[in-house]
Design a protein around this motif. Sequence first.
Motif, PDB file in Angstrom:
ATOM      1  N   LYS A 102      41.059  98.163 -22.473  1.00  8.00           N
ATOM      2  CA  LYS A 102      41.994  98.536 -21.407  1.00  8.00           C
ATOM      3  C   LYS A 102      41.466  98.060 -20.050  1.00  8.00           C
ATOM      4  O   LYS A 102      40.329  97.589 -19.948  1.00  8.00           O
ATOM      5  CB  LYS A 102      42.182 100.050 -21.376  1.00  8.00           C
ATOM      6  CG  LYS A 102      40.870 100.841 -21.357  1.00  8.00           C
ATOM      7  CD  LYS A 102      41.097 102.326 -21.212  1.00  8.00           C
ATOM      8  CE  LYS A 102      41.083 103.099 -22.513  1.00  8.00           C
ATOM      9  NZ  LYS A 102      39.782 103.282 -23.158  1.00  8.00           N
ATOM     10  N   TYR A 103      42.337  98.201 -19.056  1.00  8.59           N
ATOM     11  CA  TYR A 103      41.904  97.937 -17.684  1.00  8.59           C
ATOM     12  C   TYR A 103      42.226  99.182 -16.870  1.00  8.59           C
ATOM     13  O   TYR A 103      42.964 100.060 -17.332  1.00  8.59           O
ATOM     14  CB  TYR A 103      42.605  96.703 -17.108  1.00  8.59           C
ATOM     15  CG  TYR A 103      44.090  96.865 -16.895  1.00  8.59           C
ATOM     16  CD1 TYR A 103      44.599  97.320 -15.687  1.00  8.59           C
ATOM     17  CD2 TYR A 103      44.993  96.583 -17.913  1.00  8.59           C
ATOM     18  CE1 TYR A 103      45.954  97.491 -15.500  1.00  8.59           C
ATOM     19  CE2 TYR A 103      46.355  96.741 -17.738  1.00  8.59           C
ATOM     20  CZ  TYR A 103      46.837  97.200 -16.528  1.00  8.59           C
ATOM     21  OH  TYR A 103      48.172  97.375 -16.348  1.00  8.59           O
ATOM     22  N   GLY A 104      41.652  99.286 -15.689  1.00  3.84           N
ATOM     23  CA  GLY A 104      41.919 100.450 -14.860  1.00  3.84           C
ATOM     24  C   GLY A 104      42.586 100.061 -13.554  1.00  3.84           C
ATOM     25  O   GLY A 104      42.381  98.962 -13.039  1.00  3.84           O
ATOM     26  N   GLU A 105      43.422 100.996 -13.050  1.00  3.38           N
ATOM     27  CA  GLU A 105      44.051 100.819 -11.735  1.00  3.38           C
ATOM     28  C   GLU A 105      43.645 102.027 -10.910  1.00  3.38           C
ATOM     29  O   GLU A 105      43.914 103.160 -11.334  1.00  3.38           O
ATOM     30  CB  GLU A 105      45.571 100.772 -11.909  1.00  3.38           C
ATOM     31  CG  GLU A 105      46.336 100.700 -10.597  1.00  3.38           C
ATOM     32  CD  GLU A 105      47.810 101.057 -10.777  1.00  3.38           C
ATOM     33  OE1 GLU A 105      48.610 100.149 -11.059  1.00  3.38           O
ATOM     34  OE2 GLU A 105      48.150 102.243 -10.645  1.00  3.38           O
TER      35      GLU A 105
ATOM     36  N   PHE B 262      42.923  98.942  -6.608  1.00  2.27           N
ATOM     37  CA  PHE B 262      42.211  97.801  -7.198  1.00  2.27           C
ATOM     38  C   PHE B 262      42.311  97.874  -8.708  1.00  2.27           C
ATOM     39  O   PHE B 262      42.580  98.938  -9.287  1.00  2.27           O
ATOM     40  CB  PHE B 262      40.756  97.731  -6.712  1.00  2.27           C
ATOM     41  CG  PHE B 262      39.808  98.732  -7.343  1.00  2.27           C
ATOM     42  CD1 PHE B 262      39.628  99.985  -6.783  1.00  2.27           C
ATOM     43  CD2 PHE B 262      39.067  98.402  -8.482  1.00  2.27           C
ATOM     44  CE1 PHE B 262      38.744 100.903  -7.341  1.00  2.27           C
ATOM     45  CE2 PHE B 262      38.175  99.324  -9.047  1.00  2.27           C
ATOM     46  CZ  PHE B 262      38.018 100.582  -8.487  1.00  2.27           C
ATOM     47  N   TYR B 263      42.161  96.719  -9.312  1.00  2.77           N
ATOM     48  CA  TYR B 263      42.262  96.615 -10.775  1.00  2.77           C
ATOM     49  C   TYR B 263      40.930  96.173 -11.329  1.00  2.77           C
ATOM     50  O   TYR B 263      40.255  95.320 -10.753  1.00  2.77           O
ATOM     51  CB  TYR B 263      43.360  95.621 -11.152  1.00  2.77           C
ATOM     52  CG  TYR B 263      44.735  96.145 -10.810  1.00  2.77           C
ATOM     53  CD1 TYR B 263      45.456  96.879 -11.728  1.00  2.77           C
ATOM     54  CD2 TYR B 263      45.276  95.929  -9.544  1.00  2.77           C
ATOM     55  CE1 TYR B 263      46.700  97.394 -11.404  1.00  2.77           C
ATOM     56  CE2 TYR B 263      46.519  96.429  -9.210  1.00  2.77           C
ATOM     57  CZ  TYR B 263      47.233  97.168 -10.141  1.00  2.77           C
ATOM     58  OH  TYR B 263      48.462  97.679  -9.822  1.00  2.77           O
ATOM     59  N   THR B 264      40.559  96.746 -12.461  1.00  2.00           N
ATOM     60  CA  THR B 264      39.226  96.466 -12.983  1.00  2.00           C
ATOM     61  C   THR B 264      39.213  96.501 -14.509  1.00  2.00           C
ATOM     62  O   THR B 264      39.948  97.258 -15.137  1.00  2.00           O
ATOM     63  CB  THR B 264      38.231  97.517 -12.419  1.00  2.00           C
ATOM     64  OG1 THR B 264      36.912  97.234 -12.918  1.00  2.00           O
ATOM     65  CG2 THR B 264      38.598  98.938 -12.858  1.00  2.00           C
ATOM     66  N   THR B 265      38.419  95.615 -15.077  1.00  2.00           N
ATOM     67  CA  THR B 265      38.128  95.728 -16.499  1.00  2.00           C
ATOM     68  C   THR B 265      36.712  95.208 -16.719  1.00  2.00           C
ATOM     69  O   THR B 265      36.052  94.769 -15.774  1.00  2.00           O
ATOM     70  CB  THR B 265      39.168  94.987 -17.375  1.00  2.00           C
ATOM     71  OG1 THR B 265      38.970  95.342 -18.743  1.00  2.00           O
ATOM     72  CG2 THR B 265      39.035  93.481 -17.248  1.00  2.00           C
ATOM     73  N   VAL B 266      36.268  95.283 -17.962  1.00  2.00           N
ATOM     74  CA  VAL B 266      34.932  94.824 -18.295  1.00  2.00           C
ATOM     75  C   VAL B 266      35.055  93.506 -19.048  1.00  2.00           C
ATOM     76  O   VAL B 266      35.582  93.464 -20.150  1.00  2.00           O
ATOM     77  CB  VAL B 266      34.200  95.876 -19.162  1.00  2.00           C
ATOM     78  CG1 VAL B 266      32.937  95.285 -19.773  1.00  2.00           C
ATOM     79  CG2 VAL B 266      33.856  97.101 -18.335  1.00  2.00           C
ATOM     80  N   GLY B 267      34.599  92.440 -18.406  1.00  2.14           N
ATOM     81  CA  GLY B 267      34.676  91.119 -19.042  1.00  2.14           C
ATOM     82  C   GLY B 267      33.433  90.842 -19.860  1.00  2.14           C
ATOM     83  O   GLY B 267      32.676  89.935 -19.572  1.00  2.14           O
ATOM     84  N   ASN B 268      33.233  91.633 -20.883  1.00  2.00           N
ATOM     85  CA  ASN B 268      32.014  91.491 -21.696  1.00  2.00           C
ATOM     86  C   ASN B 268      32.445  91.457 -23.154  1.00  2.00           C
ATOM     87  O   ASN B 268      32.722  92.495 -23.739  1.00  2.00           O
ATOM     88  CB  ASN B 268      31.090  92.681 -21.425  1.00  2.00           C
ATOM     89  CG  ASN B 268      29.794  92.610 -22.207  1.00  2.00           C
ATOM     90  OD1 ASN B 268      29.368  91.535 -22.637  1.00  2.00           O
ATOM     91  ND2 ASN B 268      29.170  93.757 -22.399  1.00  2.00           N
ATOM     92  N   GLY B 269      32.531  90.258 -23.708  1.00  4.03           N
ATOM     93  CA  GLY B 269      32.970  90.142 -25.089  1.00  4.03           C
ATOM     94  C   GLY B 269      34.426  90.538 -25.276  1.00  4.03           C
ATOM     95  O   GLY B 269      34.888  90.748 -26.387  1.00  4.03           O
ATOM     96  N   THR B 270      35.158  90.634 -24.154  1.00  2.00           N
ATOM     97  CA  THR B 270      36.572  90.986 -24.238  1.00  2.00           C
ATOM     98  C   THR B 270      37.360  89.761 -24.692  1.00  2.00           C
ATOM     99  O   THR B 270      37.124  88.669 -24.200  1.00  2.00           O
ATOM    100  CB  THR B 270      37.059  91.462 -22.851  1.00  2.00           C
ATOM    101  OG1 THR B 270      36.219  92.546 -22.445  1.00  2.00           O
ATOM    102  CG2 THR B 270      38.494  91.927 -22.879  1.00  2.00           C
ATOM    103  N   SER B 271      38.264  89.955 -25.638  1.00  2.00           N
ATOM    104  CA  SER B 271      38.938  88.785 -26.200  1.00  2.00           C
ATOM    105  C   SER B 271      39.857  88.164 -25.161  1.00  2.00           C
ATOM    106  O   SER B 271      40.361  88.834 -24.256  1.00  2.00           O
ATOM    107  CB  SER B 271      39.736  89.174 -27.438  1.00  2.00           C
ATOM    108  OG  SER B 271      40.941  89.794 -27.063  1.00  2.00           O
ATOM    109  N   VAL B 272      40.045  86.869 -25.306  1.00  2.00           N
ATOM    110  CA  VAL B 272      40.901  86.148 -24.373  1.00  2.00           C
ATOM    111  C   VAL B 272      42.313  86.724 -24.422  1.00  2.00           C
ATOM    112  O   VAL B 272      42.958  86.909 -23.387  1.00  2.00           O
ATOM    113  CB  VAL B 272      40.913  84.642 -24.705  1.00  2.00           C
ATOM    114  CG1 VAL B 272      41.923  83.903 -23.847  1.00  2.00           C
ATOM    115  CG2 VAL B 272      39.522  84.052 -24.516  1.00  2.00           C
TER     116      VAL B 272
END
Lengths: 371, 80
Positions: free
Chosen positions: A276-279, A334-344
């Motif tokens: 997921k991502y966060g807002e 702001f929008y945020t996610t974790v770009g660590n091994g997250t699938s394209v």
Amino acid sequence: MLEGKKTAILGDRDGIPGPDMSNKLKIVHYLNQFFGQIGGEDKAGIPPRREDGPIGPGAALNNSLGEDAEIVNTIICGDTFFNENLEESKSEIKKMLKAINPDLLIAGPAFNAGRYGVACGTVAEIAKTELGIDVVSGIYPENPGYEMFKQYAYFVETSDSAAGMRSAIPDMIKIVKSYIDKNGELGSPEEEGYMPRGIRKNIFAEERGAARAIKMMLKKLEGEDFETEYPMPVFDRVDPVDPIKDMPKTKVALVTSGGIVPKGNPDHIESSSASKYGEYSLEGVMDLDEENYETAHGGYDPVCANKDADRVLPVDVMRDLEKEGVIGELHNKFYTTVGNGTSVANAKAYAQEIAENLLADGVQAVILTST
Amino acid sequence: MVKEIERAGIPVVHVATVVPISMTVGANRIVPAVAIPHPLGQPDLGETEEKQLRKDIVEKALIALQTDINEQTVFSDDKE
């Protein structure tokens, strides 16, 4: 190049001296700090070092290779050090490889670890192009390291996490064994089980080109499956959008893949393979401080970001620029996610939703930060 | 992520530490960052200097957003 490598492996019977170690296929293994058993993110800053023999996954590789080959040295480098000190790492590792002078380099497997994949690929590029050493590696197809360096190594396809080690190792061994059996002349990707390198090779076909082409066309006309001999590369590029004309009137939003979240990570964004991502609201927030913000990212040392999250998501500076009139305003979310091994596919889906929200809120420009 | 935001028609600048990855994922406007654990910071510096460094990077990002480009462009120091 490999002539004679296999011949001296016999022997060791009836008092005949054992195999001549020097005639085994000499392999160097490249690992990051984690698989090199030095430590986790806190050790990601270590410079390249050379160790004797196999380490970590190298032990399993070495055992299965039996008498045909031997991992003589392991080169270990921290993922962060490698990517931040690219030229230094390259020249240091090149020196080590030159001194050891192996017949083959094994790198990784890197799974879907971005920095590690880039490191394995870069080391492969040095080995292949500058020293003429062939490279076997393993990687998840979406790891950017594959796309960037596929022509320099025989990459077997692995799963996205180290849980796939159990199948990655036998797949890599298969390539190495085939490499030994065929004196370094490996066959096609389908035949050997590595991922395409984007390299064309001349081969003798049974039928001439015209006949093959007509057959393919007939199959295509019939709507049947056919295998092209020249797959077209897939380029997914987006044309640059027109620049901002009037920055002092522009609403700018901050987005990050660096995992900055309100303290306590209220939506439980995963530290890797984020689902997921966060807002989050920036209403009245002038500065991201230690008490209220942290990072959820599990792919880099979080100390600096936890201490001051502005180092990843520059809210403090954006507020200043807003006050100075350099930008119209900072978007209040702001929008945020974790770009660590997250699938394209996931990252793409999150960004599409984020973009819709941004458009709906009248945001005109975005600064996206990545760690 | 940068690509999808750009596809939606919003100009986006990617502030990224590992520029080759940013190139591969297809960002059009790229500003190199400081380091992986602190792309817009430098803990070795004093508070004021660190904030100035961060401001410099953000200003460079804003310049990138105002620059007309036809292809992937890295806005590094030697260009500005």
